[in-house]
Design a protein around this motif. Sequence first.
Motif, PDB file in Angstrom:
ATOM      1  N   ALA A   1      29.166  57.001  29.543  1.00 22.46           N
ATOM      2  CA  ALA A   1      28.262  56.090  28.620  1.00 22.46           C
ATOM      3  C   ALA A   1      28.506  56.664  27.328  1.00 22.46           C
ATOM      4  O   ALA A   1      28.713  56.010  26.372  1.00 22.46           O
ATOM      5  CB  ALA A   1      27.041  55.934  28.846  1.00 22.46           C
ATOM      6  N   GLN A   2      28.243  58.129  27.140  1.00 21.67           N
ATOM      7  CA  GLN A   2      28.160  58.608  25.849  1.00 21.67           C
ATOM      8  C   GLN A   2      29.578  58.753  25.282  1.00 21.67           C
ATOM      9  O   GLN A   2      29.881  58.190  24.044  1.00 21.67           O
ATOM     10  CB  GLN A   2      27.950  60.041  26.057  1.00 21.67           C
ATOM     11  N   GLN A   3      30.743  58.875  26.064  1.00 22.71           N
ATOM     12  CA  GLN A   3      32.076  58.762  25.676  1.00 22.71           C
ATOM     13  C   GLN A   3      32.417  57.555  25.146  1.00 22.71           C
ATOM     14  O   GLN A   3      33.171  57.471  24.075  1.00 22.71           O
ATOM     15  CB  GLN A   3      32.928  58.768  26.993  1.00 22.71           C
ATOM     16  N   ILE A   4      32.000  56.509  25.756  1.00 19.86           N
ATOM     17  CA  ILE A   4      32.394  55.021  24.963  1.00 19.86           C
ATOM     18  C   ILE A   4      31.565  54.558  23.938  1.00 19.86           C
ATOM     19  O   ILE A   4      31.667  53.502  23.367  1.00 19.86           O
ATOM     20  CB  ILE A   4      32.487  54.012  26.102  1.00 19.86           C
ATOM     21  N   GLY A   5      30.489  55.476  23.552  1.00 19.73           N
ATOM     22  CA  GLY A   5      29.695  54.965  22.621  1.00 19.73           C
ATOM     23  C   GLY A   5      28.455  54.051  22.901  1.00 19.73           C
ATOM     24  O   GLY A   5      27.901  53.404  22.199  1.00 19.73           O
TER      25      GLY A   5
ATOM     26  N   ILE B   1      23.120  49.424  23.013  1.00 19.87           N
ATOM     27  CA  ILE B   1      23.808  49.191  24.563  1.00 19.87           C
ATOM     28  C   ILE B   1      23.438  50.103  25.508  1.00 19.87           C
ATOM     29  O   ILE B   1      23.321  51.290  25.499  1.00 19.87           O
ATOM     30  CB  ILE B   1      25.116  49.337  24.034  1.00 19.87           C
ATOM     31  N   MET B   2      23.224  49.294  26.695  1.00 21.74           N
ATOM     32  CA  MET B   2      23.144  50.144  28.064  1.00 21.74           C
ATOM     33  C   MET B   2      24.203  49.876  29.038  1.00 21.74           C
ATOM     34  O   MET B   2      24.611  48.522  29.197  1.00 21.74           O
ATOM     35  CB  MET B   2      21.508  50.068  28.693  1.00 21.74           C
TER      36      MET B   2
ATOM     37  N   VAL C   1      21.878  44.971  24.858  1.00 18.18           N
ATOM     38  CA  VAL C   1      22.949  44.463  25.700  1.00 18.18           C
ATOM     39  C   VAL C   1      23.168  45.301  26.701  1.00 18.18           C
ATOM     40  O   VAL C   1      23.388  46.338  26.805  1.00 18.18           O
ATOM     41  CB  VAL C   1      24.384  44.598  24.579  1.00 18.18           C
ATOM     42  N   GLY C   2      23.358  44.634  28.077  1.00 17.01           N
ATOM     43  CA  GLY C   2      23.420  45.395  29.081  1.00 17.01           C
ATOM     44  C   GLY C   2      24.879  45.099  29.822  1.00 17.01           C
ATOM     45  O   GLY C   2      25.050  43.791  29.914  1.00 17.01           O
ATOM     46  N   MET C   3      25.605  46.218  30.048  1.00 18.75           N
ATOM     47  CA  MET C   3      27.097  45.691  30.634  1.00 18.75           C
ATOM     48  C   MET C   3      27.115  46.431  31.997  1.00 18.75           C
ATOM     49  O   MET C   3      26.766  47.473  32.054  1.00 18.75           O
ATOM     50  CB  MET C   3      28.103  46.254  29.840  1.00 18.75           C
ATOM     51  N   SER C   4      27.677  45.802  32.841  1.00 16.45           N
ATOM     52  CA  SER C   4      27.822  46.514  34.372  1.00 16.45           C
ATOM     53  C   SER C   4      29.342  46.308  34.965  1.00 16.45           C
ATOM     54  O   SER C   4      30.068  45.410  34.299  1.00 16.45           O
ATOM     55  CB  SER C   4      26.947  45.381  35.360  1.00 16.45           C
TER      56      SER C   4
ATOM     57  N   VAL D   1      29.786  54.377  36.907  1.00 18.50           N
ATOM     58  CA  VAL D   1      29.455  54.571  35.545  1.00 18.50           C
ATOM     59  C   VAL D   1      28.392  55.957  35.584  1.00 18.50           C
ATOM     60  O   VAL D   1      27.551  56.078  36.508  1.00 18.50           O
ATOM     61  CB  VAL D   1      28.666  53.515  34.848  1.00 18.50           C
ATOM     62  N   THR D   2      28.583  56.864  34.683  1.00 16.17           N
ATOM     63  CA  THR D   2      27.923  57.954  34.565  1.00 16.17           C
ATOM     64  C   THR D   2      27.241  58.014  33.144  1.00 16.17           C
ATOM     65  O   THR D   2      27.961  57.301  32.189  1.00 16.17           O
ATOM     66  CB  THR D   2      28.631  59.458  34.774  1.00 16.17           C
ATOM     67  N   SER D   3      26.274  58.896  33.008  1.00 18.66           N
ATOM     68  CA  SER D   3      25.697  59.305  31.868  1.00 18.66           C
ATOM     69  C   SER D   3      26.952  59.766  30.661  1.00 18.66           C
ATOM     70  O   SER D   3      27.006  59.303  29.575  1.00 18.66           O
ATOM     71  CB  SER D   3      24.688  60.284  31.894  1.00 18.66           C
ATOM     72  N   ASP D   4      27.749  60.724  31.152  1.00 21.38           N
ATOM     73  CA  ASP D   4      28.779  61.286  30.230  1.00 21.38           C
ATOM     74  C   ASP D   4      29.580  59.844  29.835  1.00 21.38           C
ATOM     75  O   ASP D   4      30.024  60.018  28.643  1.00 21.38           O
ATOM     76  CB  ASP D   4      29.566  62.032  31.275  1.00 21.38           C
TER      77      ASP D   4
END
Length: 212
Positions: free
Chosen positions: A187-191, A175-176, A144-147, A182-185
């Motif tokens: 992305a990690q924070q929201i799981g 999920i990507m 699943v990709g979210m923008s 958006v940052t990599s951090d």
Amino acid sequence: MSEILDKISKAVIEGDADSIGMLTELALSKGLTPKDILDKGLMPGMDYVGVEFRKGNMFVPEVLLSARTMQVSMDILRPLLTETGAEMAGKVVLGTVQGDLHDIGKNLVGMMLEGAGFEVVDLGKDVPPQTFVEAIRKEQPDVVGMSALLTTTMRAMGHTIKVLEEAGLRERVKIMVGGAPVTSDFAQQIGADGYASNAPAAADLAKKFVGK
Ligand code: B12
């Protein structure tokens, strides 16, 4: 045979949307399969575009032209690929999250994913979490990709992931997430499982997710 595939790759690279339809039909009439045209014509073309985009030798308008050119061919090939049951790299459900109307980047990601051999189900923009839930149930995607392009709508990504968890669907998909703020951090924070900063990197990440 390979000459026509080279011409198809070149048309994608040059964004020659006027010739690609004719070239695709010609390739089919010569007995090439839709999968061959995708794997050996369109995909190498889009790969090249991805590499040049990352190197800074091609820019968004050119990439959009290449992606649109590929779409013209894909519109001819898509029904045939389904008919012939060609094995795709995987399936991706893609959407811009609720409250956000920016879709240029998301569309580029979708086209790059198609160019990498994925079947893409595009839910569009301003997509409520429940629509993601229903699409995952119906389409059974791998990814699943979210923008999101707004700092305010980035939160909707985290919320969507929570709703997927509540629906018992989180473990079924990778999920990507992406979009300018958006940052990599984050992305990690929201799981989320991953982040990519541009469309070719998104296609690489999706390939990694499905083990390709
Ligand atoms: C075009 C645009 C619009 C268009 C959108 C048209 C469309 N169909 O998309 C319109 C005019 C509708 C618009 C509206 C608004 N916009 Co606007 N918009 C932009 C603009 C100029 C370009 C965005 C864009 O398309 N970039 C090009 C694409 C290719 O880049 P990208 O989206 O980042 O995508 C790439 C990567 O991020 C990544 N990616 C993207 N999605 C995904 C998904 C996944 C899964 C992955 C892995 C990767 C990935 O890959 C893509 C390709 O390489 C930006 C400014 C800027 N220069 O960025 C402002 C901008 C995003 N907008 C902004 C604002 C404030 C708004 C409005 C609120 C304005 C208003 N007051 O009405 C509204 C909001 C409407 C809404 N509810 O969404 C702000 C956001 C500020 C913030 N930090 O929140 C920006 C940054 C402008 C600014 N400097 O103030 N906007």
